[in-house]
Design a protein around this motif. Sequence first.
Motif, PDB file in Angstrom:
ATOM      1  N   PHE A  14       0.850  -1.193   0.000  1.00 34.19           N
ATOM      2  CA  PHE A  14       0.000   0.000   0.000  1.00 34.19           C
ATOM      3  C   PHE A  14       0.883   1.239   0.000  1.00 34.19           C
ATOM      4  N   GLN A  15       0.515   2.196  -0.859  1.00 32.54           N
ATOM      5  CA  GLN A  15       1.276   3.448  -0.887  1.00 32.54           C
ATOM      6  C   GLN A  15       0.369   4.580  -0.403  1.00 32.54           C
ATOM      7  N   PRO A  16       0.889   5.402   0.505  1.00 30.76           N
ATOM      8  CA  PRO A  16       0.024   6.461   1.056  1.00 30.76           C
ATOM      9  C   PRO A  16      -0.349   7.518   0.026  1.00 30.76           C
ATOM     10  N   LEU A  44      -1.242  -1.967  -4.323  1.00 28.13           N
ATOM     11  CA  LEU A  44      -0.417  -2.371  -5.459  1.00 28.13           C
ATOM     12  C   LEU A  44      -0.033  -3.838  -5.297  1.00 28.13           C
ATOM     13  N   CYS A  45      -0.259  -4.549  -6.377  1.00 33.55           N
ATOM     14  CA  CYS A  45      -0.111  -5.991  -6.336  1.00 33.55           C
ATOM     15  C   CYS A  45       1.365  -6.400  -6.413  1.00 33.55           C
ATOM     16  N   ARG A  46       1.728  -7.419  -5.655  1.00 39.96           N
ATOM     17  CA  ARG A  46       3.098  -7.931  -5.670  1.00 39.96           C
ATOM     18  C   ARG A  46       3.062  -9.439  -5.870  1.00 39.96           C
ATOM     19  N   TRP A  47       4.090  -9.972  -6.545  1.00 39.18           N
ATOM     20  CA  TRP A  47       4.181 -11.429  -6.739  1.00 39.18           C
ATOM     21  C   TRP A  47       5.576 -11.894  -6.370  1.00 39.18           C
ATOM     22  N   ILE A  75      -7.752   1.101  -6.051  1.00 37.61           N
ATOM     23  CA  ILE A  75      -7.521  -0.255  -6.576  1.00 37.61           C
ATOM     24  C   ILE A  75      -7.519  -0.195  -8.104  1.00 37.61           C
ATOM     25  N   ASN A  76      -6.460  -0.740  -8.713  1.00 38.63           N
ATOM     26  CA  ASN A  76      -6.344  -0.716 -10.173  1.00 38.63           C
ATOM     27  C   ASN A  76      -7.268  -1.735 -10.815  1.00 38.63           C
ATOM     28  N   LEU A  77      -7.958  -1.301 -11.868  1.00 37.35           N
ATOM     29  CA  LEU A  77      -8.731  -2.246 -12.685  1.00 37.35           C
ATOM     30  C   LEU A  77      -8.017  -2.354 -14.016  1.00 37.35           C
ATOM     31  N   ILE A 135      -9.305   8.330 -12.926  1.00 33.72           N
ATOM     32  CA  ILE A 135      -8.562   8.050 -14.156  1.00 33.72           C
ATOM     33  C   ILE A 135      -7.075   8.062 -13.803  1.00 33.72           C
ATOM     34  N   ASP A 136      -6.447   6.909 -14.042  1.00 31.23           N
ATOM     35  CA  ASP A 136      -5.036   6.705 -13.680  1.00 31.23           C
ATOM     36  C   ASP A 136      -4.140   7.145 -14.839  1.00 31.23           C
ATOM     37  N   ASP A 137      -2.906   7.421 -14.554  1.00 27.26           N
ATOM     38  CA  ASP A 137      -1.879   7.738 -15.568  1.00 27.26           C
ATOM     39  C   ASP A 137      -2.350   8.846 -16.509  1.00 27.26           C
ATOM     40  N   VAL A 160       5.579  11.768  -6.778  1.00 22.51           N
ATOM     41  CA  VAL A 160       6.241  12.943  -6.196  1.00 22.51           C
ATOM     42  C   VAL A 160       7.411  12.479  -5.332  1.00 22.51           C
ATOM     43  N   GLU A 161       8.587  12.985  -5.696  1.00 22.22           N
ATOM     44  CA  GLU A 161       9.778  12.515  -4.987  1.00 22.22           C
ATOM     45  C   GLU A 161      10.528  13.635  -4.281  1.00 22.22           C
ATOM     46  N   THR A 162      10.251  14.916  -4.670  1.00 25.32           N
ATOM     47  CA  THR A 162      11.078  15.991  -4.107  1.00 25.32           C
ATOM     48  C   THR A 162      10.219  17.087  -3.491  1.00 25.32           C
ATOM     49  N   GLY A 173       3.642   9.466  -3.722  1.00 19.69           N
ATOM     50  CA  GLY A 173       5.016   9.369  -4.236  1.00 19.69           C
ATOM     51  C   GLY A 173       5.990   9.020  -3.148  1.00 19.69           C
ATOM     52  N   TYR A 174       7.226   8.709  -3.572  1.00 20.20           N
ATOM     53  CA  TYR A 174       8.238   8.274  -2.614  1.00 20.20           C
ATOM     54  C   TYR A 174       8.535   9.363  -1.582  1.00 20.20           C
ATOM     55  N   TYR A 175       8.220  10.626  -1.924  1.00 21.84           N
ATOM     56  CA  TYR A 175       8.502  11.700  -0.992  1.00 21.84           C
ATOM     57  C   TYR A 175       7.791  11.440   0.347  1.00 21.84           C
TER      58      TYR A 175
HETATM   59  N1  LIG Z   1       9.801   6.006  -9.456  1.00 20.08           N
HETATM   60  C1  LIG Z   1       8.732   6.213  -8.678  1.00 20.08           C
HETATM   61  N2  LIG Z   1       7.701   5.336  -8.730  1.00 20.08           N
HETATM   62  C2  LIG Z   1       6.640   5.562  -7.927  1.00 20.08           C
HETATM   63  C3  LIG Z   1       6.590   6.662  -7.058  1.00 20.08           C
HETATM   64  N3  LIG Z   1       5.409   6.605  -6.403  1.00 20.08           N
HETATM   65  C4  LIG Z   1       4.751   5.521  -6.867  1.00 20.08           C
HETATM   66  N4  LIG Z   1       5.482   4.876  -7.779  1.00 20.08           N
HETATM   67  C5  LIG Z   1       5.137   3.681  -8.514  1.00 20.08           C
HETATM   68  O1  LIG Z   1       4.204   4.000  -9.485  1.00 20.08           O
HETATM   69  C6  LIG Z   1       3.267   2.973  -9.653  1.00 20.08           C
HETATM   70  C7  LIG Z   1       1.923   3.530  -9.422  1.00 20.08           C
HETATM   71  O2  LIG Z   1       0.952   2.662  -9.790  1.00 20.08           O
HETATM   72  P1  LIG Z   1       0.185   2.679 -11.192  1.00 20.08           P
HETATM   73  O3  LIG Z   1       0.435   3.925 -11.943  1.00 20.08           O
HETATM   74  O4  LIG Z   1      -1.215   2.331 -10.893  1.00 20.08           O
HETATM   75  O5  LIG Z   1       0.899   1.516 -12.003  1.00 20.08           O
HETATM   76  C8  LIG Z   1       0.763   0.212 -11.590  1.00 20.08           C
HETATM   77  C9  LIG Z   1      -0.458  -0.483 -12.164  1.00 20.08           C
HETATM   78  O6  LIG Z   1      -0.685  -0.035 -13.488  1.00 20.08           O
HETATM   79  C10 LIG Z   1      -0.011  -1.900 -12.229  1.00 20.08           C
HETATM   80  N5  LIG Z   1      -0.584  -2.605 -11.062  1.00 20.08           N
HETATM   81  C11 LIG Z   1      -0.083  -2.731  -9.819  1.00 20.08           C
HETATM   82  N6  LIG Z   1      -0.924  -3.433  -9.057  1.00 20.08           N
HETATM   83  C12 LIG Z   1      -1.992  -3.740  -9.839  1.00 20.08           C
HETATM   84  C13 LIG Z   1      -3.204  -4.463  -9.644  1.00 20.08           C
HETATM   85  O7  LIG Z   1      -3.507  -4.968  -8.548  1.00 20.08           O
HETATM   86  N7  LIG Z   1      -4.050  -4.575 -10.714  1.00 20.08           N
HETATM   87  C14 LIG Z   1      -3.763  -4.036 -11.915  1.00 20.08           C
HETATM   88  N8  LIG Z   1      -4.640  -4.203 -12.894  1.00 20.08           N
HETATM   89  N9  LIG Z   1      -2.643  -3.361 -12.136  1.00 20.08           N
HETATM   90  C15 LIG Z   1      -1.770  -3.211 -11.116  1.00 20.08           C
HETATM   91  O8  LIG Z   1       1.386  -1.979 -12.163  1.00 20.08           O
HETATM   92  C16 LIG Z   1       1.863  -0.626 -12.198  1.00 20.08           C
HETATM   93  C17 LIG Z   1       3.158  -0.487 -11.498  1.00 20.08           C
HETATM   94  O9  LIG Z   1       3.036  -0.702 -10.173  1.00 20.08           O
HETATM   95  P2  LIG Z   1       4.249  -0.510  -9.215  1.00 20.08           P
HETATM   96  O10 LIG Z   1       5.441  -1.160  -9.771  1.00 20.08           O
HETATM   97  O11 LIG Z   1       3.769  -0.906  -7.871  1.00 20.08           O
HETATM   98  O12 LIG Z   1       4.489   1.004  -9.271  1.00 20.08           O
HETATM   99  C18 LIG Z   1       3.635   1.919  -8.630  1.00 20.08           C
HETATM  100  C19 LIG Z   1       4.418   2.709  -7.620  1.00 20.08           C
HETATM  101  O13 LIG Z   1       5.350   1.936  -6.893  1.00 20.08           O
HETATM  102  C20 LIG Z   1       7.703   7.550  -7.027  1.00 20.08           C
HETATM  103  O14 LIG Z   1       7.738   8.531  -6.299  1.00 20.08           O
HETATM  104  N10 LIG Z   1       8.741   7.279  -7.854  1.00 20.08           N
END
Ligand SMILES: Nc1nc2c(ncn2[C@@H]2O[C@@H]3COP(=O)(O)O[C@H]4[C@@H](O)[C@H](n5cnc6c(=O)[nH]c(N)nc65)O[C@@H]4COP(=O)(O)O[C@H]3[C@H]2O)c(=O)[nH]1
Length: 672
Positions: free
Chosen positions: A432-434, A449-452, A505-507, A567-569, A627-629, A646-648
Amino acid sequence: MSQPATETTFDWLPLPALLLDVRGRPVAGNRRFGECFPDACRDDGLAGLPSWLEKLPEELAARVALPGQPVSLQLPVADPVLACRLPDEAGGGWLLLLPDENVRFTPASDADITTLLEGLPDPVCVIEAKTLRIVHANQVFREAFAEKGDPIGCTCHEITHDSVFPCADARGHCAVRRAIGTGQRARAEHVHPDDVCGERFFEAIAQPLAGSGGRVDKVLYCLRDVTEARRSREEIRQLSNYDPLTGLPNRVLFVKRLGTVLERASLERSRVAVMFLDLDRFKSINDTLGHNIGDMLLLGMSGRLGECLRRVDVVARVGGDEFVVILPDLKAEGEAEAVAERCLARLAEAFDIEGQEVFSTVSIGLAYFPDDGQDEESLLKNAEFAMYQAKEKGRNTWQRFSLETNAGAVERLVLETGLRHALERQEIFLHFQPQVRTVDGVWVGAEALCRWRHPYLGQVPPVKFIPVAEECGLITEIGAWVLAEACRQGVAWQRQGLPALHIGINLSARQFATPGLVESVESILRQTGIDPRLVELELTESMLMDDAAGAAELLHRLRRLGVRLAIDDFGTGYSSLSYLKHFPIDRVKIDRSFIKDLETDPDSAAIAGAIIAMSHSLGLAVVAEGVETEGQLAFLRERGCDEIQGYYFGKPMSAEDFSACLRRQMAAADRI
Ligand SMILES: Nc1nc2c(ncn2[C@@H]2O[C@@H]3COP(=O)(O)O[C@H]4[C@@H](O)[C@H](n5cnc6c(=O)[nH]c(N)nc65)O[C@@H]4COP(=O)(O)O[C@H]3[C@H]2O)c(=O)[nH]1
């Protein structure tokens, strides 16, 4: 009674001794007696003496003895007890000499024994040492061996074993004979034939009973039926080491066996091959013909596999449709390849399952010890890798492990196959990211955020496995799990006293296009009991654009469940905010790529600023990702961006770390 002149001698007598008054009642014990019966000797006299001493007055009253003349008493201890009349000048009374410090008891009378035995819940009998014949048996014993008739007078082995020879356990131990020989309690485990269940297991305990001369003349023999306990133990062992469907060893046992084989092989400098077999397109057989047929096919496969192997080979089922074989002690070149060929041919023959002809093939990977791996894990991994290479070559073939390969295609196969078991093997989990309110830095939400964690590959990033899960359709199942787990976690945090956070939660596109999405979300909301307003489903623009009308309808249905939509991204796709207003969207998440260059690239800054302004004018809240800075934060704060991720503020972290961090945040805020 006056103290005798011999008090010092009395005290230093090497045997336990008691002074009795004229009526035979104990008055004092010597030092040794005190050592043997510490509880009975107190500062204020004797108390709590062994109960058999109560018989003394009665016993002594019947004796006529001259002073100084010892008489032997019949007390229920193994060795004779001597009593000596003290001269009248010494006050009369008696000196009682007990045999030694280990005063042993003879069993009570036959009547006492019978009463004692009847009170026991297990089959118990008393066996005569000389003849091994049963002299007493309780009712439970009689019932246990009722078909043999009256056990009294029969030898124990006749009754319990139907045998003319004394019984013995698997190591040849007879508890009764050991007890007689050593004078010590002995234990053995016996198998007795049983008409109903074939055999029953008994724990046999033989307790020696000393006769009046101190020699073991009888044995108390207790049997405890441990059949059920043994069966449950065996079941547990079976479950933890064997596959319940085929009865073959499972991965755990296989790895142990492989370890043993490799140890021997390295001593003998012999070659071993590990053969990894995976059924081709088993999933579609399962899906089209049903799990029953699938199971029977696996059973058939395991049987045929056995036919193709030598007796020394070890076969195991290590996954749904995966078998592995150890081929030890390979002598000739090409021997393992020949086995693989044999398996391919035999397994490809049709199976007749419930009148249906079922065809299946396997792909086989081979890895050799010591050339392709020196330990269990690397051999198994490389054999599996070779199996993927065989699949890549068109399936129904074998392949020896080699590093030269079409890495991309094999990696995809590795991921796809691994993903098929990832959920059931609990390899998938959430971080989980805040999400933080920009104005005051308060944590108001979390993105799940999903991890494997792959057993061999370690952590696989979602950008790698989510597209594979999408392509092979597993995303629906994984997505539903993520949704449920994230909601469950949100509720758990609230129960732990944390504030109600919204959970992003990402769809995925495929999930979005899967019929039944709304119903699935609804049922998860209901099951987890989360307030739907706290759930924010994140979609990408492209998911909406392909079929805008259909998407809008779906979004409205989701919205009616009470959840929020984001809306993501944003910024990476069509980026048409005016278009977005046709959809019931609550928030826009600005893509990380714009945030990254905010401070250096005026274009990125302009775009980010415009997205914030336009979103607000459309009534949409804005979250900035990545957001990192401090500088990025300052910019976004100035532009009125609502939330920051963000990592900040924090990287994605486990649920436990998240709650701990949040608590620290709250404590710090309280202090301000
Ligand atoms: N460099 C940098 N990165 C940051 C920062 N803050 C957040 N991030 C990363 O940006 C991603 C944000 O998630 P997202 O755009 O939804 O992008 C996600 C999402 O599209 C997909 N994803 C992750 N979990 C799920 C899930 O449960 N279901 C689906 N469908 N997609 C998922 O994988 C993508 C990548 O996830 P993550 O690797 O966890 O990567 C996450 C997160 O770790 C930062 O300050 N700096």
